[in-house]
Each structure stands twice: as structure tokens, then as C-alpha cells.
Motif scaffolding. Structure first.
Motif, PDB file in Angstrom:
ATOM      1  N   ALA A 140       5.509 -11.539 -37.333  1.00 16.41           N
ATOM      2  CA  ALA A 140       6.482 -11.096 -38.230  1.00 16.41           C
ATOM      3  C   ALA A 140       6.151 -11.048 -39.715  1.00 16.41           C
ATOM      4  CB  ALA A 140       7.801 -12.164 -38.071  1.00 16.41           C
ATOM      5  N   PRO A 141       5.415 -12.052 -40.449  1.00 16.80           N
ATOM      6  CA  PRO A 141       4.998 -12.036 -41.636  1.00 16.80           C
ATOM      7  C   PRO A 141       3.579 -11.329 -41.778  1.00 16.80           C
ATOM      8  CG  PRO A 141       4.249 -14.283 -40.693  1.00 16.80           C
ATOM      9  CD  PRO A 141       5.219 -13.541 -39.739  1.00 16.80           C
ATOM     10  N   ALA A 142       2.864 -11.193 -40.805  1.00 19.67           N
ATOM     11  CA  ALA A 142       1.724 -10.179 -40.746  1.00 19.67           C
ATOM     12  C   ALA A 142       1.935  -8.776 -40.985  1.00 19.67           C
ATOM     13  CB  ALA A 142       0.947 -10.511 -39.663  1.00 19.67           C
ATOM     14  N   LEU A 143       2.977  -8.573 -40.609  1.00 21.82           N
ATOM     15  CA  LEU A 143       3.643  -6.881 -40.730  1.00 21.82           C
ATOM     16  C   LEU A 143       3.997  -6.603 -41.813  1.00 21.82           C
ATOM     17  CD1 LEU A 143       4.998  -6.094 -36.984  1.00 21.82           C
ATOM     18  CD2 LEU A 143       2.980  -5.580 -37.700  1.00 21.82           C
ATOM     19  N   LEU A 144       4.237  -7.339 -42.885  1.00 17.19           N
ATOM     20  CA  LEU A 144       4.540  -7.056 -44.121  1.00 17.19           C
ATOM     21  C   LEU A 144       3.534  -6.322 -44.663  1.00 17.19           C
ATOM     22  CD1 LEU A 144       6.607 -10.335 -45.192  1.00 17.19           C
ATOM     23  CD2 LEU A 144       7.652  -8.277 -44.473  1.00 17.19           C
ATOM     24  N   GLY A 145       4.004  -5.215 -45.404  1.00 11.27           N
ATOM     25  CA  GLY A 145       2.982  -4.189 -46.071  1.00 11.27           C
ATOM     26  C   GLY A 145       2.512  -3.121 -44.959  1.00 11.27           C
ATOM     27  N   TRP A 146       2.833  -3.344 -43.797  1.00 10.10           N
ATOM     28  CA  TRP A 146       2.194  -2.195 -42.942  1.00 10.10           C
ATOM     29  C   TRP A 146       3.314  -1.048 -42.990  1.00 10.10           C
ATOM     30  CZ3 TRP A 146      -0.746  -2.702 -38.071  1.00 10.10           C
ATOM     31  CH2 TRP A 146      -1.744  -3.727 -38.033  1.00 10.10           C
ATOM     32  N   THR A 196      11.107  -8.667 -42.132  1.00 13.89           N
ATOM     33  CA  THR A 196      10.950  -8.766 -40.835  1.00 13.89           C
ATOM     34  C   THR A 196      11.565  -9.993 -40.214  1.00 13.89           C
ATOM     35  OG1 THR A 196       9.103  -9.967 -40.766  1.00 13.89           O
ATOM     36  CG2 THR A 196       8.677  -7.504 -40.619  1.00 13.89           C
ATOM     37  N   GLU A 197      12.013 -10.000 -38.926  1.00 15.18           N
ATOM     38  CA  GLU A 197      12.388 -11.423 -38.315  1.00 15.18           C
ATOM     39  C   GLU A 197      11.716 -11.503 -37.080  1.00 15.18           C
ATOM     40  OE1 GLU A 197      16.891 -11.815 -40.185  1.00 15.18           O
ATOM     41  OE2 GLU A 197      16.682 -11.133 -38.273  1.00 15.18           O
ATOM     42  N   ALA A 198      11.354 -12.708 -36.597  1.00 13.05           N
ATOM     43  CA  ALA A 198      10.839 -13.023 -35.353  1.00 13.05           C
ATOM     44  C   ALA A 198      11.838 -13.272 -34.349  1.00 13.05           C
ATOM     45  CB  ALA A 198       9.779 -14.091 -35.546  1.00 13.05           C
ATOM     46  N   TYR A 199      11.581 -12.931 -33.055  1.00 13.14           N
ATOM     47  CA  TYR A 199      12.513 -13.419 -32.045  1.00 13.14           C
ATOM     48  C   TYR A 199      11.748 -13.730 -30.824  1.00 13.14           C
ATOM     49  CZ  TYR A 199      16.532 -11.851 -34.668  1.00 13.14           C
ATOM     50  OH  TYR A 199      17.218 -11.849 -35.596  1.00 13.14           O
ATOM     51  N   ASP A 200      12.031 -14.702 -29.981  1.00 11.77           N
ATOM     52  CA  ASP A 200      11.152 -15.249 -28.833  1.00 11.77           C
ATOM     53  C   ASP A 200      12.125 -15.556 -27.642  1.00 11.77           C
ATOM     54  OD1 ASP A 200       8.316 -15.962 -27.828  1.00 11.77           O
ATOM     55  OD2 ASP A 200       9.674 -17.694 -27.528  1.00 11.77           O
ATOM     56  N   GLN A 201      11.668 -15.624 -26.552  1.00  7.73           N
ATOM     57  CA  GLN A 201      12.450 -16.102 -25.391  1.00  7.73           C
ATOM     58  C   GLN A 201      12.885 -17.467 -25.315  1.00  7.73           C
ATOM     59  OE1 GLN A 201       9.489 -14.868 -22.161  1.00  7.73           O
ATOM     60  NE2 GLN A 201       9.200 -16.839 -21.692  1.00  7.73           N
ATOM     61  N   ALA A 202      12.158 -18.343 -26.225  1.00  5.14           N
ATOM     62  CA  ALA A 202      12.426 -19.738 -26.229  1.00  5.14           C
ATOM     63  C   ALA A 202      13.407 -19.825 -27.300  1.00  5.14           C
ATOM     64  CB  ALA A 202      11.355 -20.621 -26.589  1.00  5.14           C
ATOM     65  N   ASP A 203      13.923 -19.070 -27.692  1.00  4.05           N
ATOM     66  CA  ASP A 203      14.767 -19.040 -28.927  1.00  4.05           C
ATOM     67  C   ASP A 203      16.071 -18.264 -28.771  1.00  4.05           C
ATOM     68  OD1 ASP A 203      15.921 -17.878 -31.423  1.00  4.05           O
ATOM     69  OD2 ASP A 203      14.711 -16.251 -31.762  1.00  4.05           O
ATOM     70  N   SER A 231       9.286 -11.400 -26.417  1.00  4.10           N
ATOM     71  CA  SER A 231       9.262 -11.511 -27.924  1.00  4.10           C
ATOM     72  C   SER A 231       9.123 -10.353 -28.527  1.00  4.10           C
ATOM     73  CB  SER A 231       8.038 -12.449 -28.287  1.00  4.10           C
ATOM     74  OG  SER A 231       7.025 -11.996 -27.872  1.00  4.10           O
ATOM     75  N   GLY A 232       9.774 -10.521 -29.922  1.00  2.00           N
ATOM     76  CA  GLY A 232       9.428  -8.976 -30.724  1.00  2.00           C
ATOM     77  C   GLY A 232       9.795  -9.371 -32.231  1.00  2.00           C
ATOM     78  N   VAL A 233       9.279  -8.472 -33.038  1.00  2.00           N
ATOM     79  CA  VAL A 233       9.722  -8.422 -34.262  1.00  2.00           C
ATOM     80  C   VAL A 233      10.726  -7.538 -34.905  1.00  2.00           C
ATOM     81  CG1 VAL A 233       8.689  -8.390 -36.683  1.00  2.00           C
ATOM     82  CG2 VAL A 233       7.453  -9.646 -34.805  1.00  2.00           C
ATOM     83  N   LEU A 234      11.865  -7.878 -35.400  1.00  2.00           N
ATOM     84  CA  LEU A 234      12.642  -6.806 -35.659  1.00  2.00           C
ATOM     85  C   LEU A 234      12.236  -6.241 -37.247  1.00  2.00           C
ATOM     86  CD1 LEU A 234      15.673  -5.618 -35.834  1.00  2.00           C
ATOM     87  CD2 LEU A 234      16.651  -7.601 -36.927  1.00  2.00           C
ATOM     88  N   ILE A 235      12.279  -5.088 -37.507  1.00  2.00           N
ATOM     89  CA  ILE A 235      11.819  -4.416 -38.756  1.00  2.00           C
ATOM     90  C   ILE A 235      13.361  -4.344 -39.410  1.00  2.00           C
ATOM     91  CG2 ILE A 235      11.044  -2.589 -39.819  1.00  2.00           C
ATOM     92  CD1 ILE A 235       9.120  -3.977 -37.968  1.00  2.00           C
ATOM     93  N   ARG A 236      13.352  -5.128 -40.516  1.00  2.00           N
ATOM     94  CA  ARG A 236      14.693  -5.116 -41.115  1.00  2.00           C
ATOM     95  C   ARG A 236      14.718  -4.379 -42.502  1.00  2.00           C
ATOM     96  NH1 ARG A 236      18.833  -8.639 -40.132  1.00  2.00           N
ATOM     97  NH2 ARG A 236      19.432  -7.957 -42.257  1.00  2.00           N
ATOM     98  N   TRP A 275      12.596 -17.868 -39.502  1.00  2.00           N
ATOM     99  CA  TRP A 275      11.891 -16.805 -38.949  1.00  2.00           C
ATOM    100  C   TRP A 275      12.101 -15.427 -39.780  1.00  2.00           C
ATOM    101  CZ3 TRP A 275      11.459 -17.523 -32.737  1.00  2.00           C
ATOM    102  CH2 TRP A 275      10.627 -18.709 -32.745  1.00  2.00           C
ATOM    103  N   ARG A 276      12.669 -15.322 -40.703  1.00  4.34           N
ATOM    104  CA  ARG A 276      12.891 -14.232 -41.487  1.00  4.34           C
ATOM    105  C   ARG A 276      11.887 -14.220 -42.665  1.00  4.34           C
ATOM    106  NH1 ARG A 276      16.039 -13.160 -46.200  1.00  4.34           N
ATOM    107  NH2 ARG A 276      16.374 -11.126 -46.490  1.00  4.34           N
ATOM    108  N   PHE A 277      11.104 -13.146 -42.802  1.00  2.00           N
ATOM    109  CA  PHE A 277       9.963 -13.019 -43.737  1.00  2.00           C
ATOM    110  C   PHE A 277      10.059 -11.722 -44.539  1.00  2.00           C
ATOM    111  CE2 PHE A 277       8.646 -15.112 -39.913  1.00  2.00           C
ATOM    112  CZ  PHE A 277       7.989 -16.069 -40.500  1.00  2.00           C
ATOM    113  N   TYR A 278      10.149 -11.820 -46.023  1.00  4.83           N
ATOM    114  CA  TYR A 278      10.115 -10.586 -46.911  1.00  4.83           C
ATOM    115  C   TYR A 278       9.342 -10.732 -47.956  1.00  4.83           C
ATOM    116  CZ  TYR A 278      13.442 -13.790 -49.337  1.00  4.83           C
ATOM    117  OH  TYR A 278      13.964 -14.684 -50.209  1.00  4.83           O
TER     118      TYR A 278
END
Length: 189
Positions: free
Chosen positions: A13-19, A37-44, A90-95, A174-177
DNA sequence: TCTCAGATTAACT
DNA sequence: GTTAATCTGAGAC
């Protein structure tokens, strides 16, 4: 790129900032830089994948680098980048995106003029780039919707916070901006 | 600038 | 029958 996307969503999630997210449509390119972005996972418990694979979440458990597009609140689409190895839900929401290219087209899809409101939210950016359920499962290394690395190596000032709009597992940061970027959806959060 | 209700429907219980 | 990873405009201040 796949090496990165195989990692856990909280790493990606944080690594995709700037992409960039690049949409090809009728010979035009609509592009934006990912700024939230925000991260989501099956353990969440906040994740759609929490209760296991269903018809809706099947893509989240599939190959990393594909798009998971879901429909919500009866009218909105949102897009995620699927992360983690196959089998991991799991996935990363593009916000939010900073518009880079094709702004006139985005204005038409959004039916508004103000550039600042074009892509500063997960459903707004889907409308601006004409992303709907047809993109669920789409491989993001290929047109007409591509995830591309940053154009330069400029470092970004990254901040984290709790996620927006969830009612469970609300404590996770788990939100990154990109701090200070004008297109972040909730700048003060 | 902020708070809040209403919109609208697929997915899941 | 209930909920939802949201957005918008209206009204308060």
C-alpha cells in the motif's frame, strides 16, 4: 513489479504511492498518480475477504497484479490492486489520484469542472477513469488499464492513518497518503 | 468549514 | 432483511 505485489498489502500500500494508473480509451490516455491507498487482508475484519472466498471476492484470492473492482452503496465502483501470493485474499484500495493526463475526459466522465474533485476519492477516480465491473479480474500490466512505476525517483512524504469508512478493525494504521498533496480524500484525517 | 441525511442495489445472512 | 472500503447537496454556524 510482481515481486512487489506478491508482498503483503500493508507493504504494498505505501509502496504504490507515486505509481501511475493509466487508462487507455478511444485512443486517449487518462492518467493519474496514486496519492492515497489502503491495505486490506483476509486476517482483517474490515476486509471483504475476511470471511473467505465468495463470488464477489474471488479475484482477491487470485493472482497479484490484477484488479479487484467492487460495487458499493448501490451506485459506486472502487478499484483495488490484488496483492499477496495466489490463495491469499488481500489487496490495496486505490483511494485517490493526482490527475496527470486526460483531464478534459475526466471532467466529462465526472460531469464536473473542478479538477480538485475529479479523483480525490475511491469512487470518484473510478468514475473519472471509466472503471466499472468489467475490469474486475483485469491484469493491470496490460491496457486498457495499467499500473505503471513512477516516472522519477523523487521521494514522497508518506503519512499513515486509520482507514476511512470502515466499522471493524478500525484501529489499524493501514491508510497511506502523500502528505500535503491536494488530491488526498481526507487531508486532515 | 462542518455535519448529516438520502441516494440506490448487489451481495450476503 | 440488512449492510455497505461512498458521494453529494443542503442547512447550520
Amino acid at each position: 513489479m510482481n515481486d512487489l505485489l506478491r508482498q503483503s498489502s500493508e507493504i504494498v500500500a505505501p509502496a504504490l504511492l507515486g505509481w501511475r494508473l493509466v487508462r487507455t480509451l478511444e485512443g486517449k490516455q487518462l492518467a493519474g498518480m496514486i496519492v492515497e491507498t489502503e491495505a486490506y487482508d483476509q486476517a482483517d475484519a474490515a476486509s471483504h475477504s475476511y470471511k473467505g472466498m465468495t463470488a464477489r471476492t474471488r479475484v482477491m484470492f487470485g493472482e497479484p497484479g490484477h484488479a479487484y473492482v467492487y460495487f458499493t452503496y448501490g451506485m459506486h465502483y472502487c478499484v483495488n490492486v490484488v496483492t499477496g501470493r495466489k490463495g491469499r485474499g488481500s489487496g490495496v484500495l486505490i483511494r485517490a489520484l493526482e490527475p496527470l493526463e486526460g483531464i478534459e475526459s475526466m471532467r466529462q466522465f465526472r460531469k464536473i469542472d473542478n479538477v480538485g474533485s475529479l479523483t480525490n476519492g475511491p469512487a470518484k477516480l473510478c468514475q473519472a477513469l471509466a472503471i466499472d465491473k468489467a475490469f474486475n479480474g483485469h491484469k493491470l500490466s496490460e491496457p486498457p488499464l495499467q499500473l505503471m512505476p513512477p516516472l522519477d525517483n523523487r521521494s514522497l512524504n508518506i503519512k499513515s492513518s486509520t482507514r476511512i469508512g470502515i466499522s471493524r478493525d478500525t484501529h489499524r494504521l493501514w491508510r497511506f497518503y502523500v502528505k500535503g498533496n491536494a488530491y488526498v480524500s481526507h487531508p486532515k484525517h
